[in-house]
Design a protein around this motif. Structure first.
Motif: not given
Length: 166
Positions: A16-21, A23-30
């Protein structure tokens, strides 16, 4: 083999921590990428500034060691070397021309001076009034053509010479 009861729970939490990381990387990637680019530009500016100061220090040390007029010294040295090379070339050409029997520039100049002096002396001796030099030239021409005509009369033509040999 016995499973530890917390093992399944720990594996699930890590998942779950990996999935959360992710998701955050995709959201804040740019945003993260922009931050990394800005940080890279700042690092590039710092390294260029350091390199510039190092280059200035090296230039100053170079100038101090060799002197400020290094380019003048270098050009003088190159000029001297070029003069030596020209001297060697001229010397070898002169020796080659001498071997071929051709006169040097000094010998030609001396000859020109001698001819000019002789012409001046001849002009001074031949002009004693109003055109004695011209009369002397005309007389010399007449003598030359007269001698040629006389020589032509004395020499038999080919036909005459052929008849005499038969």
């Amino acid at each position: 083999m016995q499973k530890h009861p917390d093992f399944d729970e720990t594996a699930r939490q890590i998942w779950q921590g990996g999935l959360d990381a992710l998701a955050r990387a995709q959201a804040q990637g740019s945003q993260v990428l922009d931050a990394l680019v800005q940080e890279g530009l700042a690092m590039q500016r710092r390294t260029q500034a350091m390199a510039g100061s190092v280059a200035e220090k090296a230039q100053a040390a170079f100038n101090q060691k060799l002197g400020d007029n290094f380019s003048d010294k270098l050009s003088d040295n190159l000029g001297q070397q070029w003069s030596k090379l020209e001297g060697l070339f001229e010397e070898r050409v002169a020796r080659t021309l001498q071997r071929l029997g051709l006169p040097t520039a000094q010998e030609l100049q001396a000859l020109k001076d001698r001819i000019a002096r002789l012409e001046a002396e001849l002009e001074a001796t031949n002009t004693d009034g109003r055109g004695t030099a011209r009369a002397t030239k005309t007389a010399a021409r007449k003598k030359t053509t007269g001698a040629a005509k006389t020589a032509a009369r004395k020499t038999p033509t080919r036909k005459t010479a052929a008849k005499q040999t038969r």
